[in-house]
Design a protein around this motif. Structure first.
Motif, PDB file in Angstrom:
ATOM      1  N   ASP A  50     -30.774  -6.178   8.624  1.00 41.83           N
ATOM      2  CA  ASP A  50     -30.024  -4.931   8.768  1.00 41.83           C
ATOM      3  C   ASP A  50     -28.988  -4.987   9.877  1.00 41.83           C
ATOM      4  OD1 ASP A  50     -31.534  -3.963   6.716  1.00 41.83           O
ATOM      5  OD2 ASP A  50     -32.707  -2.543   7.914  1.00 41.83           O
ATOM      6  N   ASP A  51     -29.057  -6.000  10.718  1.00 39.69           N
ATOM      7  CA  ASP A  51     -28.059  -6.149  11.785  1.00 39.69           C
ATOM      8  C   ASP A  51     -26.844  -6.966  11.333  1.00 39.69           C
ATOM      9  OD1 ASP A  51     -29.545  -4.689  13.647  1.00 39.69           O
ATOM     10  OD2 ASP A  51     -30.725  -6.458  14.188  1.00 39.69           O
ATOM     11  N   PHE A  52     -26.931  -7.527  10.142  1.00 42.50           N
ATOM     12  CA  PHE A  52     -25.817  -8.321   9.621  1.00 42.50           C
ATOM     13  C   PHE A  52     -24.883  -7.411   8.829  1.00 42.50           C
ATOM     14  CE2 PHE A  52     -24.330 -11.515   6.299  1.00 42.50           C
ATOM     15  CZ  PHE A  52     -23.392 -12.087   7.138  1.00 42.50           C
ATOM     16  N   ARG A  53     -23.572  -7.633   8.971  1.00 44.63           N
ATOM     17  CA  ARG A  53     -22.576  -6.823   8.259  1.00 44.63           C
ATOM     18  C   ARG A  53     -21.755  -7.758   7.362  1.00 44.63           C
ATOM     19  NH1 ARG A  53     -25.700  -3.908  10.032  1.00 44.63           N
ATOM     20  NH2 ARG A  53     -25.424  -1.986  11.252  1.00 44.63           N
ATOM     21  N   PRO A  54     -22.221  -7.982   6.135  1.00 42.68           N
ATOM     22  CA  PRO A  54     -21.611  -9.002   5.271  1.00 42.68           C
ATOM     23  C   PRO A  54     -20.193  -8.685   4.805  1.00 42.68           C
ATOM     24  CG  PRO A  54     -23.241  -7.739   4.063  1.00 42.68           C
ATOM     25  CD  PRO A  54     -23.385  -7.351   5.494  1.00 42.68           C
ATOM     26  N   PHE A  55     -19.801  -7.411   4.824  1.00 40.81           N
ATOM     27  CA  PHE A  55     -18.486  -7.041   4.300  1.00 40.81           C
ATOM     28  C   PHE A  55     -17.448  -6.827   5.401  1.00 40.81           C
ATOM     29  CE2 PHE A  55     -21.656  -5.572   1.184  1.00 40.81           C
ATOM     30  CZ  PHE A  55     -21.281  -6.383   0.121  1.00 40.81           C
ATOM     31  N   THR A  56     -17.756  -7.296   6.586  1.00 38.77           N
ATOM     32  CA  THR A  56     -16.783  -7.226   7.685  1.00 38.77           C
ATOM     33  C   THR A  56     -15.790  -8.368   7.559  1.00 38.77           C
ATOM     34  OG1 THR A  56     -18.300  -6.125   9.213  1.00 38.77           O
ATOM     35  CG2 THR A  56     -16.500  -7.382  10.179  1.00 38.77           C
ATOM     36  N   SER A  57     -14.514  -8.021   7.530  1.00 41.48           N
ATOM     37  CA  SER A  57     -13.436  -9.001   7.418  1.00 41.48           C
ATOM     38  C   SER A  57     -12.354  -8.658   8.437  1.00 41.48           C
ATOM     39  CB  SER A  57     -12.855  -8.999   6.001  1.00 41.48           C
ATOM     40  OG  SER A  57     -12.294  -7.724   5.708  1.00 41.48           O
ATOM     41  N   PRO A  58     -11.451  -9.573   8.728  1.00 41.47           N
ATOM     42  CA  PRO A  58     -10.425  -9.292   9.739  1.00 41.47           C
ATOM     43  C   PRO A  58      -9.360  -8.310   9.283  1.00 41.47           C
ATOM     44  CG  PRO A  58     -10.077 -11.443   8.771  1.00 41.47           C
ATOM     45  CD  PRO A  58     -11.397 -10.957   8.264  1.00 41.47           C
ATOM     46  N   LEU A  59      -9.294  -8.053   7.974  1.00 41.67           N
ATOM     47  CA  LEU A  59      -8.319  -7.106   7.439  1.00 41.67           C
ATOM     48  C   LEU A  59      -8.866  -6.511   6.147  1.00 41.67           C
ATOM     49  CD1 LEU A  59      -5.393  -9.179   5.871  1.00 41.67           C
ATOM     50  CD2 LEU A  59      -7.586 -10.148   6.519  1.00 41.67           C
ATOM     51  N   PRO A  60      -8.409  -5.319   5.755  1.00 40.77           N
ATOM     52  CA  PRO A  60      -8.930  -4.697   4.536  1.00 40.77           C
ATOM     53  C   PRO A  60      -8.592  -5.518   3.296  1.00 40.77           C
ATOM     54  CG  PRO A  60      -7.868  -3.065   5.939  1.00 40.77           C
ATOM     55  CD  PRO A  60      -7.507  -4.413   6.500  1.00 40.77           C
ATOM     56  N   LEU A  61      -9.576  -5.665   2.408  1.00 36.74           N
ATOM     57  CA  LEU A  61      -9.434  -6.438   1.178  1.00 36.74           C
ATOM     58  C   LEU A  61     -10.213  -5.767   0.062  1.00 36.74           C
ATOM     59  CD1 LEU A  61     -10.300  -9.940   2.704  1.00 36.74           C
ATOM     60  CD2 LEU A  61      -7.991  -9.155   2.130  1.00 36.74           C
TER      61      LEU A  61
ATOM     62  N   ALA B   4       0.802  -1.218   0.000  1.00 40.34           N
ATOM     63  CA  ALA B   4       0.000   0.000   0.000  1.00 40.34           C
ATOM     64  C   ALA B   4       0.838   1.273   0.000  1.00 40.34           C
ATOM     65  CB  ALA B   4      -0.945  -0.003   1.201  1.00 40.34           C
ATOM     66  N   ALA B   5       2.122   1.163   0.317  1.00 43.42           N
ATOM     67  CA  ALA B   5       2.991   2.340   0.264  1.00 43.42           C
ATOM     68  C   ALA B   5       3.102   2.884  -1.159  1.00 43.42           C
ATOM     69  CB  ALA B   5       4.373   1.983   0.801  1.00 43.42           C
TER      70      ALA B   5
ATOM     71  N   TYR C 299      -1.061  -4.260   2.220  1.00 44.38           N
ATOM     72  CA  TYR C 299      -0.297  -4.307   3.462  1.00 44.38           C
ATOM     73  C   TYR C 299       0.676  -3.130   3.479  1.00 44.38           C
ATOM     74  CZ  TYR C 299       3.612  -6.001   0.632  1.00 44.38           C
ATOM     75  OH  TYR C 299       4.597  -6.107  -0.308  1.00 44.38           O
ATOM     76  N   GLY C 300       1.340  -2.930   4.613  1.00 41.63           N
ATOM     77  CA  GLY C 300       2.422  -1.966   4.685  1.00 41.63           C
ATOM     78  C   GLY C 300       2.060  -0.617   5.266  1.00 41.63           C
ATOM     79  N   LEU C 301       0.782  -0.397   5.617  1.00 45.05           N
ATOM     80  CA  LEU C 301       0.330   0.833   6.250  1.00 45.05           C
ATOM     81  C   LEU C 301      -0.517   0.459   7.465  1.00 45.05           C
ATOM     82  CD1 LEU C 301      -0.794   3.011   3.172  1.00 45.05           C
ATOM     83  CD2 LEU C 301       1.335   3.244   4.479  1.00 45.05           C
ATOM     84  N   PRO C 302      -0.746   1.405   8.390  1.00 45.33           N
ATOM     85  CA  PRO C 302      -1.642   1.125   9.510  1.00 45.33           C
ATOM     86  C   PRO C 302      -3.027   0.712   9.008  1.00 45.33           C
ATOM     87  CG  PRO C 302      -0.404   3.137   9.916  1.00 45.33           C
ATOM     88  CD  PRO C 302      -0.115   2.742   8.493  1.00 45.33           C
ATOM     89  N   ALA C 303      -3.729  -0.077   9.818  1.00 50.49           N
ATOM     90  CA  ALA C 303      -5.013  -0.646   9.407  1.00 50.49           C
ATOM     91  C   ALA C 303      -6.024   0.403   8.960  1.00 50.49           C
ATOM     92  CB  ALA C 303      -5.594  -1.483  10.542  1.00 50.49           C
ATOM     93  N   ASP C 304      -6.080   1.542   9.664  1.00 48.43           N
ATOM     94  CA  ASP C 304      -7.054   2.567   9.283  1.00 48.43           C
ATOM     95  C   ASP C 304      -6.722   3.184   7.929  1.00 48.43           C
ATOM     96  OD1 ASP C 304      -4.787   3.788  10.315  1.00 48.43           O
ATOM     97  OD2 ASP C 304      -5.892   5.465  11.201  1.00 48.43           O
ATOM     98  N   GLU C 305      -5.434   3.276   7.601  1.00 49.99           N
ATOM     99  CA  GLU C 305      -5.042   3.803   6.301  1.00 49.99           C
ATOM    100  C   GLU C 305      -5.308   2.800   5.192  1.00 49.99           C
ATOM    101  OE1 GLU C 305      -1.187   5.687   6.132  1.00 49.99           O
ATOM    102  OE2 GLU C 305      -1.290   6.249   8.252  1.00 49.99           O
TER     103      GLU C 305
END
Length: 210
Positions: free
Chosen positions: A133-144, A50-51, A89-95
């Motif tokens: 509406d309570d389900f979040r289908p695009f939640t993953s353990p890391l950005p993809l 990601a850099a 990869y290579g940057l903080p999770a929020d970035e």
């Protein structure tokens, strides 16, 4: 990169997508198409530093879209099970999350027009499910960033997730062009109803603005 994040992403996808979920809001697995995609080893994961920035990620995504089209030529009707996933990869999770969000927003219209879906995934993703509406289908353990061929069932994503009526109408018209002459009675009725609803919504907005 050691490949640990790619392994983590594949492990999550393998455990999550082809399995039921208590919050899904319907019977069956989270993503029926992923069952065959994983079984036939059609899921291709690519690492991205990601850099290198947004433009480099967009260039990689376009390269992978071309590769996806080439793969589709050799598998016939199985093309709907082909999947590409980019693991930045290579940057903080929020970035990383922000980058995936920006690139997804920039490329989504291009992908839809080409007949493909582009998906953004990250921890605590706010997009709601189609059936709960309570389900979040695009939640993953890391950005993809994921991509696959559009299928008729994606009509419901356009209907529920495209909140701007003009954008929704555009998606529905592209969807109609992609599947012209291919939809059965059920999907034809669903598309016609969705088009009628959004046209009604647009007329109401025009009347309110007059």
């Amino acid at each position: 990169m050691s490949g640990d994040l790619t392994t983590e992403a594949r492990d999550w996808l393998t455990a999550y997508a082809p399995a039921p979920h208590p919050d899904l809001g319907r019977s069956g697995v989270v993503c029926p198409y992923m069952v065959k995609a994983l079984r036939r080893d059609y899921v291709h994961m690519v690492e991205f530093d990601a850099a290198e920035g947004d433009e480099a990620l967009m260039a990689l995504a376009r390269e992978l879209l071309g590769e996806l089209r080439e793969r589709a030529e050799g598998v016939g009707s199985d093309r709907i099970y082909l999947v590409n996933m980019v693991v930045p990869y290579g940057l903080p999770a929020d970035e990383l999350k922000a980058m995936v969000g920006r690139v997804h927003a920039a490329l989504k219209p291009e992908w839809v027009e080409a007949g493909y879906m582009l998906g953004d995934f990250w921890p605590e993703h706010e997009t709601i499910g189609l059936h709960n509406d309570d389900f979040r289908p695009f939640t993953s353990p890391l950005p993809l960033l994921g991509m696959r061929h559009i299928v008729p069932a994606d009509l419901f994503f356009f209907v529920k997730h495209e909140r701007v009526p003009a954008d929704r109408l555009w998606c529905l018209r592209v969807f109609r062009n992609i599947f012209e002459g291919q939809l059965n009675d059920y999907w034809t009725e669903q598309l016609e109803a969705a088009e009628a609803d959004v046209l009604h919504e647009l007329r109401e907005l025009e009347s309110a603005a007059a």
